[in-house]
Enzyme design. Structure first.
Site, PDB file in Angstrom:
ATOM      1  N   GLY A  10      12.822 -20.866  34.969  1.00 21.05           N
ATOM      2  CA  GLY A  10      11.208 -20.042  34.905  1.00 21.05           C
ATOM      3  C   GLY A  10      11.035 -19.649  36.380  1.00 21.05           C
ATOM      4  N   PHE A  11       9.792 -19.396  36.498  1.00 18.65           N
ATOM      5  CA  PHE A  11       9.443 -18.954  37.800  1.00 18.65           C
ATOM      6  C   PHE A  11       9.390 -20.112  38.973  1.00 18.65           C
ATOM      7  CE2 PHE A  11       5.097 -18.312  40.085  1.00 18.65           C
ATOM      8  CZ  PHE A  11       5.742 -17.819  41.479  1.00 18.65           C
ATOM      9  N   ASP A  31      17.031 -24.753  30.052  1.00 18.57           N
ATOM     10  CA  ASP A  31      15.845 -23.615  29.518  1.00 18.57           C
ATOM     11  C   ASP A  31      16.371 -22.951  28.409  1.00 18.57           C
ATOM     12  OD1 ASP A  31      14.003 -22.158  31.849  1.00 18.57           O
ATOM     13  OD2 ASP A  31      14.263 -21.358  30.112  1.00 18.57           O
ATOM     14  N   THR A  35      10.501 -18.100  28.038  1.00 20.84           N
ATOM     15  CA  THR A  35       9.454 -17.326  29.015  1.00 20.84           C
ATOM     16  C   THR A  35      10.411 -17.359  30.501  1.00 20.84           C
ATOM     17  OG1 THR A  35       8.481 -19.133  29.562  1.00 20.84           O
ATOM     18  CG2 THR A  35       7.451 -17.644  28.017  1.00 20.84           C
ATOM     19  N   GLY A  36      11.614 -18.135  30.466  1.00 22.15           N
ATOM     20  CA  GLY A  36      12.604 -18.290  31.770  1.00 22.15           C
ATOM     21  C   GLY A  36      13.385 -17.188  31.335  1.00 22.15           C
ATOM     22  N   VAL A  57      13.884 -28.094  24.895  1.00 24.99           N
ATOM     23  CA  VAL A  57      13.798 -29.626  25.148  1.00 24.99           C
ATOM     24  C   VAL A  57      12.947 -30.220  24.001  1.00 24.99           C
ATOM     25  CG1 VAL A  57      14.142 -29.421  27.552  1.00 24.99           C
ATOM     26  CG2 VAL A  57      11.759 -29.193  26.688  1.00 24.99           C
ATOM     27  N   GLY A 102      11.287 -39.870  27.214  1.00 23.66           N
ATOM     28  CA  GLY A 102      12.338 -40.908  26.810  1.00 23.66           C
ATOM     29  C   GLY A 102      13.934 -40.842  27.368  1.00 23.66           C
ATOM     30  N   TYR A 145      -2.829 -24.565  25.332  1.00 18.98           N
ATOM     31  CA  TYR A 145      -2.243 -24.878  26.688  1.00 18.98           C
ATOM     32  C   TYR A 145      -2.824 -26.092  27.195  1.00 18.98           C
ATOM     33  CZ  TYR A 145      -0.057 -23.971  31.275  1.00 18.98           C
ATOM     34  OH  TYR A 145       0.709 -24.365  32.525  1.00 18.98           O
TER      35      TYR A 145
END
Ligand code: UDP
Length: 337
Positions: A10-11, A31, A35-36, A57, A102, A145
């Site tokens: 990502g950014f 990733d 959005t990456g 993930v 974890g 979000y």
């Protein structure tokens, strides 16, 4: 150190990968490219201390070998993205954070969570210190979000308190710079791209809402400072596992595990940003007022006293200099297309 970065394409994630590799660390990037972008890390592929795996993930996370630190940066983060991906946003904040924690626990690794100024919602206090609990509407479109990151913070603190994990939480305020997506919908990228293309700058609402913008290099320096600072600096633990103060007489002290705001405290209106972008690009684009998104925060400005005292961190790149570099980046991107 052996470091794993979720959302590493990502950014912000890609800047972190690059900086940490240049400091001699071994970096593994995960990733799923929601959005990456592959091009953000293309120049790192083949580097002996860099590896990449395309993975979500939220699924069970396993890596071979030792890990010293995990930086959890996977999440849609621009309002346009998390409004389009509400469930993926909630899942990566909740399930993704759980998986990453974890893994940190299994490896005995330090864990750093990328949190956000959105945890303060539409704040009733300005500037926002870390002690402010926020003003969030969980049911609003933005709530996906805000609540995902609030849950992620709660989960991180629980792993710290219950499992004794060495955790850090950075609350990231508006950040801009090279590698933002031209169409990510954020105000700086939108205005620059619109100005360079001679299109109208889309100011949402009357443009009197405020934000404070940090150049990406400053932000990355602050995050790495927080990651690397010794746990020894921790002030006495705040509570015991059950949440009671260890001793009623003991003062409530902040620890390195409490959140740290990183952002630039220079606050300006969205209309000011539009004017500045027009000036720096030399564009004569008009300004067009579009509807204000639901629950768009009216003000936002970080109180960075904690970052100053804890990390000795201070932003150093002026908004104008940062914008010049970002405008150059978008000019080059446009030329290459
Ligand atoms: N904004 C705007 N025009 C745009 C994009 C955003 O006026 O084309 C406004 C938006 O309503 C908000 C501010 O700029 O008040 C910052 O928006 P952004 O999406 O960059 O991030 P936010 O701070 O809302 O998370």
């Amino acid at each position: 150190m052996h470091i794993l970065i979720t959302g590493g394409a990502g950014f912000l994630g890609s800047h972190l990968c690059e900086r940490l590799i240049s400091q001699g660390h071994d970096v593994r990037c995960v990733d799923n490219f929601i959005t990456g972008r592959p091009e953000n890390i293309a120049h790192l592929l083949g580097h002996e201390r860099f590896s990449f795996v395309k993975y979500n993930v939220c699924d069970y996370l396993h890596v071979d070998g030792p890990l010293d630190a995990i930086l959890h940066f996977a999440s849609p983060a621009s309002p346009q993205d998390y409004l389009e991906l509400p469930i993926a946003t909630l899942k990566v904040g909740a399930l993704g954070t759980h998986k990453a924690l974890g893994l940190a626990k299994a490896k005995g690794a330090r864990f750093l969570l990328a949190s956000t100024s959105e945890v303060y919602g539409d704040p009733l206090v300005n500037p926002q210190p870390e002690s402010y609990w926020g003003n969030v509407n969980p049911l609003s479109p933005r709530g996906v979000y805000d609540e995902a990151k609030r849950f992620a913070e709660a989960m991180t603190m629980a792993y710290h308190r219950y499992h004794g994990l060495d955790t850090r939480i950075v609350r990231i305020f508006n950040t801009f710079g090279p590698r933002m997506r031209p169409k990510d919908g954020r105000v700086v990228s939108n205005f620059i791209v619109q100005a360079l293309q001679g299109k109208a700058l889309t100011v949402f609402g009357n443009g009197l809402q405020t934000r404070s913008f940090c150049y990406v290099d400053d932000l990355i320096r602050g995050i790495i400072g927080l990651l690397m600072i010794d746990s020894d600096k921790t002030v006495a633990q705040r509570t015991d596992r059950s949440g009671f103060l260890s001793s009623p007489a003991e003062p409530v002290s902040e620890t390195i595990h409490d959140p740290v705001n990183i952002g630039n405290p220079r606050e300006l209106t969205v209309m000011d940003i539009a004017q500045l972008v027009l000036k720096l690009t030399g564009s004569s684009s008009p300004i067009q007022n579009n509807p204000l998104p639901v629950d768009d925060p009216k003000v936002r400005r970080p109180d960075i006293r904690r970052a100053r005292t804890l990390l000795g961190w201070e932003p150093t790149v002026s908004l104008e200099d940062g914008l010049e570099k970002t405008i150059d980046y978008f000019r080059n991107v446009a030329r290459a297309e």
